[in-house]
Design a protein around this motif. Structure first.
Motif, PDB file in Angstrom:
ATOM      1  N   ASP A 108       9.746  10.764  -2.167  1.00 56.70           N
ATOM      2  CA  ASP A 108       9.772  10.270  -3.559  1.00 56.70           C
ATOM      3  C   ASP A 108      11.090   9.590  -3.922  1.00 56.70           C
ATOM      4  OD1 ASP A 108       7.178  11.071  -4.219  1.00 56.70           O
ATOM      5  OD2 ASP A 108       7.839  13.131  -4.583  1.00 56.70           O
ATOM      6  N   ALA A 109      11.593   8.782  -2.994  1.00 62.34           N
ATOM      7  CA  ALA A 109      12.813   8.007  -3.272  1.00 62.34           C
ATOM      8  C   ALA A 109      12.518   6.949  -4.335  1.00 62.34           C
ATOM      9  CB  ALA A 109      13.299   7.334  -1.988  1.00 62.34           C
ATOM     10  N   PRO A 110      13.508   6.530  -5.115  1.00 60.69           N
ATOM     11  CA  PRO A 110      13.276   5.486  -6.131  1.00 60.69           C
ATOM     12  C   PRO A 110      12.877   4.159  -5.476  1.00 60.69           C
ATOM     13  CG  PRO A 110      15.618   5.978  -5.922  1.00 60.69           C
ATOM     14  CD  PRO A 110      14.897   7.015  -5.127  1.00 60.69           C
ATOM     15  N   GLU A 111      12.210   3.307  -6.251  1.00 64.12           N
ATOM     16  CA  GLU A 111      11.686   2.025  -5.725  1.00 64.12           C
ATOM     17  C   GLU A 111      12.769   1.163  -5.091  1.00 64.12           C
ATOM     18  OE1 GLU A 111      10.686   3.370  -8.511  1.00 64.12           O
ATOM     19  OE2 GLU A 111       8.508   3.150  -8.723  1.00 64.12           O
ATOM     20  N   SER A 112      13.951   1.155  -5.681  1.00 70.57           N
ATOM     21  CA  SER A 112      15.037   0.315  -5.159  1.00 70.57           C
ATOM     22  C   SER A 112      15.455   0.764  -3.763  1.00 70.57           C
ATOM     23  CB  SER A 112      16.248   0.372  -6.103  1.00 70.57           C
ATOM     24  OG  SER A 112      16.679   1.709  -6.280  1.00 70.57           O
ATOM     25  N   LEU A 113      15.460   2.080  -3.512  1.00 68.48           N
ATOM     26  CA  LEU A 113      15.838   2.603  -2.194  1.00 68.48           C
ATOM     27  C   LEU A 113      14.727   2.346  -1.178  1.00 68.48           C
ATOM     28  CD1 LEU A 113      17.823   4.152  -0.417  1.00 68.48           C
ATOM     29  CD2 LEU A 113      16.819   6.297  -1.240  1.00 68.48           C
ATOM     30  N   VAL A 114      13.467   2.500  -1.596  1.00 65.84           N
ATOM     31  CA  VAL A 114      12.326   2.255  -0.690  1.00 65.84           C
ATOM     32  C   VAL A 114      12.316   0.787  -0.266  1.00 65.84           C
ATOM     33  CG1 VAL A 114       9.812   2.329  -0.422  1.00 65.84           C
ATOM     34  CG2 VAL A 114      10.973   4.111  -1.742  1.00 65.84           C
ATOM     35  N   ALA A 115      12.556  -0.124  -1.224  1.00 68.79           N
ATOM     36  CA  ALA A 115      12.613  -1.560  -0.904  1.00 68.79           C
ATOM     37  C   ALA A 115      13.786  -1.854   0.025  1.00 68.79           C
ATOM     38  CB  ALA A 115      12.744  -2.380  -2.185  1.00 68.79           C
ATOM     39  N   GLY A 116      14.912  -1.162  -0.187  1.00 66.02           N
ATOM     40  CA  GLY A 116      16.068  -1.313   0.705  1.00 66.02           C
ATOM     41  C   GLY A 116      15.719  -0.905   2.121  1.00 66.02           C
ATOM     42  N   GLY A 117      14.957   0.196   2.260  1.00 70.25           N
ATOM     43  CA  GLY A 117      14.503   0.639   3.580  1.00 70.25           C
ATOM     44  C   GLY A 117      13.624  -0.399   4.252  1.00 70.25           C
ATOM     45  N   ASN A 177       0.820  -1.219   0.000  1.00 70.86           N
ATOM     46  CA  ASN A 177       0.000   0.000   0.000  1.00 70.86           C
ATOM     47  C   ASN A 177       0.849   1.262   0.000  1.00 70.86           C
ATOM     48  OD1 ASN A 177      -3.179  -0.648   1.666  1.00 70.86           O
ATOM     49  ND2 ASN A 177      -2.081  -1.874   0.206  1.00 70.86           N
ATOM     50  N   ILE A 178       1.934   1.248   0.770  1.00 67.29           N
ATOM     51  CA  ILE A 178       2.790   2.440   0.880  1.00 67.29           C
ATOM     52  C   ILE A 178       3.793   2.499  -0.271  1.00 67.29           C
ATOM     53  CG2 ILE A 178       4.470   3.669   2.319  1.00 67.29           C
ATOM     54  CD1 ILE A 178       3.155   2.174   4.755  1.00 67.29           C
ATOM     55  N   GLY A 179       4.446   1.375  -0.552  1.00 71.82           N
ATOM     56  CA  GLY A 179       5.526   1.374  -1.545  1.00 71.82           C
ATOM     57  C   GLY A 179       5.078   1.149  -2.973  1.00 71.82           C
ATOM     58  N   GLY A 180       3.926   0.473  -3.161  1.00 69.10           N
ATOM     59  CA  GLY A 180       3.464   0.154  -4.513  1.00 69.10           C
ATOM     60  C   GLY A 180       3.976  -1.198  -4.976  1.00 69.10           C
ATOM     61  N   ASP A 181       3.496  -1.646  -6.132  1.00 64.15           N
ATOM     62  CA  ASP A 181       3.825  -2.988  -6.629  1.00 64.15           C
ATOM     63  C   ASP A 181       5.299  -3.154  -6.988  1.00 64.15           C
ATOM     64  OD1 ASP A 181       1.300  -4.298  -6.450  1.00 64.15           O
ATOM     65  OD2 ASP A 181       0.594  -3.153  -8.165  1.00 64.15           O
ATOM     66  N   GLY A 182       5.968  -2.059  -7.416  1.00 68.95           N
ATOM     67  CA  GLY A 182       7.394  -2.155  -7.750  1.00 68.95           C
ATOM     68  C   GLY A 182       8.231  -2.497  -6.527  1.00 68.95           C
ATOM     69  N   VAL A 183       8.010  -1.764  -5.431  1.00 66.57           N
ATOM     70  CA  VAL A 183       8.706  -2.026  -4.163  1.00 66.57           C
ATOM     71  C   VAL A 183       8.345  -3.415  -3.647  1.00 66.57           C
ATOM     72  CG1 VAL A 183       8.864  -1.325  -1.731  1.00 66.57           C
ATOM     73  CG2 VAL A 183       8.886   0.406  -3.534  1.00 66.57           C
ATOM     74  N   GLY A 212      18.560 -11.183 -12.454  1.00 61.60           N
ATOM     75  CA  GLY A 212      18.116 -10.517 -13.667  1.00 61.60           C
ATOM     76  C   GLY A 212      17.525  -9.143 -13.466  1.00 61.60           C
ATOM     77  N   SER A 213      17.937  -8.435 -12.377  1.00 61.67           N
ATOM     78  CA  SER A 213      17.424  -7.080 -12.153  1.00 61.67           C
ATOM     79  C   SER A 213      18.422  -6.261 -11.350  1.00 61.67           C
ATOM     80  CB  SER A 213      16.086  -7.122 -11.417  1.00 61.67           C
ATOM     81  OG  SER A 213      15.632  -5.811 -11.137  1.00 61.67           O
ATOM     82  N   SER A 214      18.815  -5.111 -11.860  1.00 63.98           N
ATOM     83  CA  SER A 214      19.758  -4.237 -11.157  1.00 63.98           C
ATOM     84  C   SER A 214      19.100  -3.499  -9.989  1.00 63.98           C
ATOM     85  CB  SER A 214      20.334  -3.215 -12.142  1.00 63.98           C
ATOM     86  OG  SER A 214      19.288  -2.429 -12.712  1.00 63.98           O
ATOM     87  N   HIS A 215      17.760  -3.551  -9.909  1.00 63.55           N
ATOM     88  CA  HIS A 215      17.028  -2.860  -8.839  1.00 63.55           C
ATOM     89  C   HIS A 215      17.167  -3.556  -7.482  1.00 63.55           C
ATOM     90  CE1 HIS A 215      14.926   0.091 -11.364  1.00 63.55           C
ATOM     91  NE2 HIS A 215      14.870  -0.868 -12.276  1.00 63.55           N
ATOM     92  N   LEU A 216      17.823  -4.707  -7.453  1.00 65.84           N
ATOM     93  CA  LEU A 216      17.878  -5.506  -6.222  1.00 65.84           C
ATOM     94  C   LEU A 216      19.085  -5.200  -5.347  1.00 65.84           C
ATOM     95  CD1 LEU A 216      16.960  -8.973  -7.791  1.00 65.84           C
ATOM     96  CD2 LEU A 216      15.400  -7.292  -6.832  1.00 65.84           C
ATOM     97  N   VAL A 217      20.074  -4.471  -5.855  1.00 70.55           N
ATOM     98  CA  VAL A 217      21.348  -4.306  -5.147  1.00 70.55           C
ATOM     99  C   VAL A 217      21.164  -3.684  -3.765  1.00 70.55           C
ATOM    100  CG1 VAL A 217      23.613  -3.185  -5.186  1.00 70.55           C
ATOM    101  CG2 VAL A 217      22.689  -4.185  -7.287  1.00 70.55           C
ATOM    102  N   LEU A 218      20.465  -2.555  -3.674  1.00 68.83           N
ATOM    103  CA  LEU A 218      20.265  -1.877  -2.377  1.00 68.83           C
ATOM    104  C   LEU A 218      19.493  -2.743  -1.402  1.00 68.83           C
ATOM    105  CD1 LEU A 218      19.492   1.823  -3.442  1.00 68.83           C
ATOM    106  CD2 LEU A 218      21.414   1.035  -2.059  1.00 68.83           C
ATOM    107  N   GLY A 244       7.456  -5.986  -5.379  1.00 68.54           N
ATOM    108  CA  GLY A 244       8.124  -6.986  -6.205  1.00 68.54           C
ATOM    109  C   GLY A 244       9.586  -7.155  -5.837  1.00 68.54           C
ATOM    110  N   ILE A 245      10.301  -6.028  -5.630  1.00 72.62           N
ATOM    111  CA  ILE A 245      11.724  -6.097  -5.242  1.00 72.62           C
ATOM    112  C   ILE A 245      11.866  -6.824  -3.906  1.00 72.62           C
ATOM    113  CG2 ILE A 245      13.744  -4.716  -4.577  1.00 72.62           C
ATOM    114  CD1 ILE A 245      12.677  -2.547  -6.544  1.00 72.62           C
TER     115      ILE A 245
END
Length: 542
Positions: free
Chosen positions: A184-193, A39-45, A121-127, A47-48
């Motif tokens: 408005d941090a990018p999805e990769s940073l929000v998922a890292g948090g 609900n807070i991060g959205g489907d992108g966060v 297969g995704s660079s969004h996972l590093v953080l 998914g990560i």
């Protein structure tokens, strides 16, 4: 006058109850926290997070390596003989090994994050990978101390530290989600948090169990401390103990690895298979949508796992006495209960998928996939109960091997179906994988206990109860959609009323068709007599 054995049995029962309640609370928090995450991060966060978390779980399992169970066993044996030095030596060896494994896992996750993300297969996972890495420094140490206290039959340190760990994890996750989403941090940073909550929770759990350790140390006499000091430094004895502990720990670890393996299949196959039809962030959004239905199935599996534990000591005792008829009756009752719970849950979740999706996640995206995922609840419930029953009979390795076979089926079907059907293909692969594991476990159990279920009881009468429930819930949905305005509030009302009505109609149908008799209800371990009394008070059963 009560015997000492009665006191020990009572203590064990209380300890088991404390651990069961703590396990339910932690699993409930762990499952429900995924709703505010999406609900807070959205489907992108979302998914990560759900791509990284199974990998993190596997590393945690490897880092603990079955040692908590083994520490508990070895400490319990030495506690009977009254050797404080020997108990401490077990803890020292286990903690040393687990600390090394934790450090290795943490470094792998942190420094290997770019390589792992490329592998998935995704660079969004590093953080996200790096944010979860510090947890591996804390959780293995907590696990060894929990095992020590369990060996002393003191379950409170484990229970309290587990609940605190999960509560802090969820709190930190939500606070960081709100803050990072707000700027408005990018999805990769929000998922890292969100995954940083795991490290905060792990640290909190370790602090709690260390406080219990400090309190325990104060009770240890100076003479015992001298014995411990004299024991330290005997490397030959330490190596011998380590070999003995590894002999027991490795099979436990391999069995534990089988459980999160099916989720790990999605981690390493879904992003690559989906990237062919969209970009990396789009792929993570699709993975997030796919994971919307999974927490609901996990709630059913959690309920099944928690209730199935009730049957393990009963079957173990009957097995020791050689009571084959008792084993057959208890196994038949357990299978009937969990088949009905799983079947009702799958049907109800499938029918109510759309309003539940809107209620929990704000829109109906991925409802069709959620309907397919709902049908994993029934085989998952059967996997949980058959594994518990086989464990009660002393058959431990076969259920783990069956889950490994299910993971192989899931991998092959993902490769075949995901390119054609997208995330729906992954959901269908999940149904096939869990059904295969349930069928293999069930076939083995039926052979072990020489049980032959009747077609009428196993299929026809449950089907009649499911049809009655389905008709009632569908009528409710049609009426609500015609009268009430559309929106999240209607979806919530429709979902909650649908669950209550469906459960009531299904229970009434089960009782009226005598799928479960009064004697079978009463035979349910620990909770059966109370349930029977409550049903009679409500005039639902004579």
């Amino acid at each position: 006058m009560k015997s000492s054995n009665d006191g020990v049995s009572s203590g064990l029962l209380k300890g088991a109850a404390v651990l069961s309640v703590a396990a339910i609370i932690t699993k409930l928090l762990g499952t429900l926290q995924k709703i505010p995450l999406q609900n807070i991060g959205g489907d992108g966060v979302f998914g990560i997070y759900n791509t990284v978390y199974p990998f993190y779980t596997i590393l945690i399992t490897l880092a603990t390596a079955g040692f908590p169970t083994v520490v508990s066993k070895f400490v319990a044996e030495r506690h009977v003989l009254g050797g404080e030095a020997e108990k401490r030596e077990v803890l020292r060896v286990a903690t040393g090994v687990m600390a090394l494994l934790g450090i290795a896992g943490s470094m792998t996750m942190y420094f290997g994050a770019p390589f792992i993300s490329r592998l998935i297969g995704s660079s969004h996972l590093v953080l996200a990978l790096r944010s979860a890495a510090p947890a591996l420094l804390f959780i293995p140490l907590s696990a060894s101390l929990r095992g020590y206290f369990q060996g002393l039959q003191d379950m409170m340190p484990t229970a309290v530290s587990q609940v605190i760990e999960q509560a802090v994890r969820v709190t930190v996750m939500i606070v960081l989600l709100l803050y990072l989403s707000g700027i408005d941090a990018p999805e990769s940073l929000v998922a890292g948090g969100a995954l940083a909550g795991s490290a905060a929770g792990g640290a909190a759990g370790l602090i709690v169990v260390l406080l219990y350790w400090r309190k325990y140390n104060k009770k240890t006499s100076k003479r015992e401390y001298r014995a411990v000091a004299n024991q330290t430094g005997n490397h030959t004895k330490g190596l011998s103990l380590l070999r003995e502990m590894l002999y027991y720990a490795i099979p436990v670890c391999l069995a534990a690895l089988a459980v999160p393996l099916i989720s790990l299949v999605d981690t390493f196959t879904l992003p690559r298979l989906l990237t062919e039809s969209s970009d990396e962030l789009g792929t993570m959004i699709e993975v997030g949508v796919y994971n919307r239905g999974i927490p609901l199935v996990q709630l059913v599996t959690m309920l099944a796992s928690s209730l199935s534990v009730l049957f393990i000591p009963v079957l173990a005792e009957m097995n020791l006495r050689g009571d084959r008829e008792g084993i057959r009756k208890q196994s038949g009752l357990a299978l009937k209960w969990f088949w009905l719970i799983g079947l009702a849950s799958s049907t109800g979740l499938a029918i109510l998928a759309e309003p539940i999706n809107i209620m929990l996640y704000e829109d109906g995206t991925g409802t069709n996939t959620m309907i397919w995922i709902a049908w994993t609840a029934a085989p998952s419930a059967l996997v949980a109960v058959t594994a518990a029953l086989l464990q009660g009979l002393g058959v431990v390795r076969a259920p783990a091997l069956n889950l490994l076979a299910a993971a192989a089926i899931k991998t092959a079907l993902n490769v075949l179906l995901v390119p054609q059907l997208g995330i729906t293909g992954a959901a269908i692969a999940g149904i096939a994988a869990y059904t295969a594991a349930a069928a293999l476990n069930l076939a083995l159990l039926l052979r072990q206990v020489q049980l032959r279920p009747r077609l009428v009881d196993a299929v026809l009468r449950p089907l009649a109860a499911v049809l009655a429930m389905s008709a009632a819930v569908l009528l409710l949905r049609l009426g609500a959609d015609a009268v009430l305005p559309h929106g999240r509030l209607l979806a919530a009302l429709e979902s909650l009323l649908g669950v209550l009505l469906g459960a009531a109609v299904f229970a009434a149908a089960v009782l009226r068709t005598r799928l479960l008799s009064a004697a079978e209800l009463a035979a349910l371990p620990r909770i059966g007599p109370k349930l029977l009394k409550a049903l009679r008070r409500m005039h639902l059963l004579r």
